[in-house]
Design a protein around this motif. Structure first.
Motif, PDB file in Angstrom:
ATOM      1  N   GLN A 147       0.832  -1.202   0.000  1.00 19.53           N
ATOM      2  CA  GLN A 147       0.000   0.000   0.000  1.00 19.53           C
ATOM      3  C   GLN A 147       0.870   1.258   0.000  1.00 19.53           C
ATOM      4  O   GLN A 147       0.634   2.198  -0.766  1.00 19.53           O
ATOM      5  N   HIS A 148       1.892   1.274   0.852  1.00 21.88           N
ATOM      6  CA  HIS A 148       2.758   2.446   0.929  1.00 21.88           C
ATOM      7  C   HIS A 148       3.636   2.570  -0.312  1.00 21.88           C
ATOM      8  O   HIS A 148       3.825   3.682  -0.836  1.00 21.88           O
ATOM      9  N   ALA A 149       4.177   1.463  -0.789  1.00 21.99           N
ATOM     10  CA  ALA A 149       5.044   1.490  -1.971  1.00 21.99           C
ATOM     11  C   ALA A 149       4.294   2.025  -3.188  1.00 21.99           C
ATOM     12  O   ALA A 149       4.858   2.774  -3.999  1.00 21.99           O
ATOM     13  N   TYR A 173      17.347  -1.613  -2.371  1.00 20.09           N
ATOM     14  CA  TYR A 173      16.719  -2.917  -2.596  1.00 20.09           C
ATOM     15  C   TYR A 173      15.218  -2.769  -2.838  1.00 20.09           C
ATOM     16  O   TYR A 173      14.648  -3.415  -3.728  1.00 20.09           O
ATOM     17  N   ALA A 174      14.592  -1.907  -2.065  1.00 23.09           N
ATOM     18  CA  ALA A 174      13.147  -1.705  -2.229  1.00 23.09           C
ATOM     19  C   ALA A 174      12.824  -1.181  -3.624  1.00 23.09           C
ATOM     20  O   ALA A 174      11.929  -1.700  -4.308  1.00 23.09           O
ATOM     21  N   LEU A 175      13.548  -0.160  -4.062  1.00 20.11           N
ATOM     22  CA  LEU A 175      13.247   0.474  -5.349  1.00 20.11           C
ATOM     23  C   LEU A 175      13.615  -0.420  -6.534  1.00 20.11           C
ATOM     24  O   LEU A 175      12.902  -0.440  -7.542  1.00 20.11           O
ATOM     25  N   LYS A 176      14.737  -1.134  -6.424  1.00 23.02           N
ATOM     26  CA  LYS A 176      15.199  -1.953  -7.552  1.00 23.02           C
ATOM     27  C   LYS A 176      14.476  -3.283  -7.648  1.00 23.02           C
ATOM     28  O   LYS A 176      14.163  -3.753  -8.745  1.00 23.02           O
ATOM     29  N   ASN A 177      14.208  -3.920  -6.502  1.00 22.72           N
ATOM     30  CA  ASN A 177      13.682  -5.280  -6.514  1.00 22.72           C
ATOM     31  C   ASN A 177      12.210  -5.383  -6.123  1.00 22.72           C
ATOM     32  O   ASN A 177      11.468  -6.165  -6.726  1.00 22.72           O
ATOM     33  N   PHE A 179       9.760  -2.689  -5.655  1.00 22.89           N
ATOM     34  CA  PHE A 179       8.788  -1.828  -6.334  1.00 22.89           C
ATOM     35  C   PHE A 179       8.321  -2.408  -7.672  1.00 22.89           C
ATOM     36  O   PHE A 179       7.112  -2.422  -7.944  1.00 22.89           O
ATOM     37  N   PRO A 180       9.217  -2.880  -8.541  1.00 18.88           N
ATOM     38  CA  PRO A 180       8.731  -3.472  -9.801  1.00 18.88           C
ATOM     39  C   PRO A 180       7.810  -4.660  -9.568  1.00 18.88           C
ATOM     40  O   PRO A 180       6.813  -4.831 -10.279  1.00 18.88           O
TER      41      PRO A 180
END
Length: 309
Positions: A147-149, A173-177, A179-180
């Motif tokens: 939800q937050h992402a 890690y969150a943005l690269k792995n 989030f997609p």
């Protein structure tokens, strides 16, 4: 040890209502850019994820968690979500030492400085720099993380952001792995040290470099900061557990059990101190936890900024 559910519920409630895990208004957390010479226009957005900014508040809050762990008072933590966020958040901000806030703001200023010296075309907009939500994922609350992402990803996309420069392994890690996978949105993501082009004439140095778990095991980026350091005549001492086989600093456990977190950190310090060289970290969580466990440790960006002078 605290009941993990109490911790997760409190953090998730804070993130839902204030977009960060501590319930502190963003204006009270993120002010480093007011003192830095950073452009408001450029090719890539410097995205701090607010992680370095959080460390002083983490240290203050865990000092209280340590005091009440394994006491009857620990059970009252679950009622924290019923306290108005403006009251608890501003209260935490008020009791957190200003000198610690300035210290971690200085790290972000060092990162901005060495990116500028490397001629990287970047900008910073505090309105677009948000917490990634990664702790929710780490603690197992996938629904709250997603939800937050989605909120963060949609905001970046709405403002035309395609390239991001990150400063810590958790946000990277969150943005690269993540989030997609969970939001369907992809951004071009690089850590700041991947973009550096620095040299130094300040002489040979030697350090003990601690690899955070996300850079070492999950993103496999440990070789890049070593190359940057080598180009500046800074040697990395051999560490028993490093790179893909690095050992944890203990930081991820601090919200559940400060005692366990400190014990893990102390074991890691023993490994790092064997070379008798200055200890250097490249993650705000590692930096904070190794300090709390008794180490004299600096951030990678601070070492690079000083050596590049």
């Amino acid at each position: 040890m605290y009941d993990p559910k109490d911790i997760i519920d409190l953090i998730a409630d804070n993130v839902r209502k204030t977009k960060n895990p501590f319930g502190i208004p963003k204006f009270a957390i993120n002010s480093w850019w007011k003192k830095a010479k950073v452009s408001q226009q450029g090719d890539a957005l410097l995205f701090t994820g607010l992680m370095y900014q959080f460390v002083p508040y983490i240290e203050t809050s865990t000092s209280y968690l340590t005091r009440f762990e394994d006491t009857p008072w620990a059970g009252y933590l679950k009622y924290g979500k019923f306290i108005p966020k403006w009251l608890s958040g501003l209260g935490l901000a008020a009791i957190t030492p200003e000198r610690e806030k300035r210290k971690f703001d200085g790290i972000l200023m060092d990162i901005s400085d060495i990116l500028g010296k490397s001629k990287v075309d970047f900008f910073y907009d505090p309105r677009l720099d948000d917490y990634s939500g990664v702790l929710l994922y780490d603690l197992g609350d996938q629904d709250s993380f997603v939800q937050h992402a989605k909120y963060v990803a949609a905001k970046l996309k709405r403002n035309g952001i395609k390239k991001l420069i990150t400063v810590d392994p958790h946000t990277t890690y969150a943005l690269k792995n993540l989030f997609p996978k969970y939001t369907g949105e992809r951004f071009e993501v690089h850590t700041y040290f991947e973009l550096l082009n620095l040299t130094s004439k300040n002489g040979h140095k030697k350090i003990a470099l601690h690899d955070p778990c996300f850079y070492g095991r999950y993103l496999e980026l440990s070789d890049i900061p070593r190359k940057v350091l080598s180009s500046m005549d800074i040697e990395c001492a051999p560490i028993r557990s490093s790179g893909l086989f690095t050992n944890c600093c203990g930081g991820p456990a601090e919200s559940i059990s400060p005692k366990l977190s400190k014990a893990v950190g102390e074991r890691r310090i023993v490994e790092l101190e064997k070379s008798n060289d200055p200890i250097v970290a490249m993650c705000p969580i590692c930096l904070g936890n190794l300090r709390k466990a008794g180490a004299d440790v600096e951030d990678l960006s601070t070492v690079l900024a000083r050596q590049a002078q």
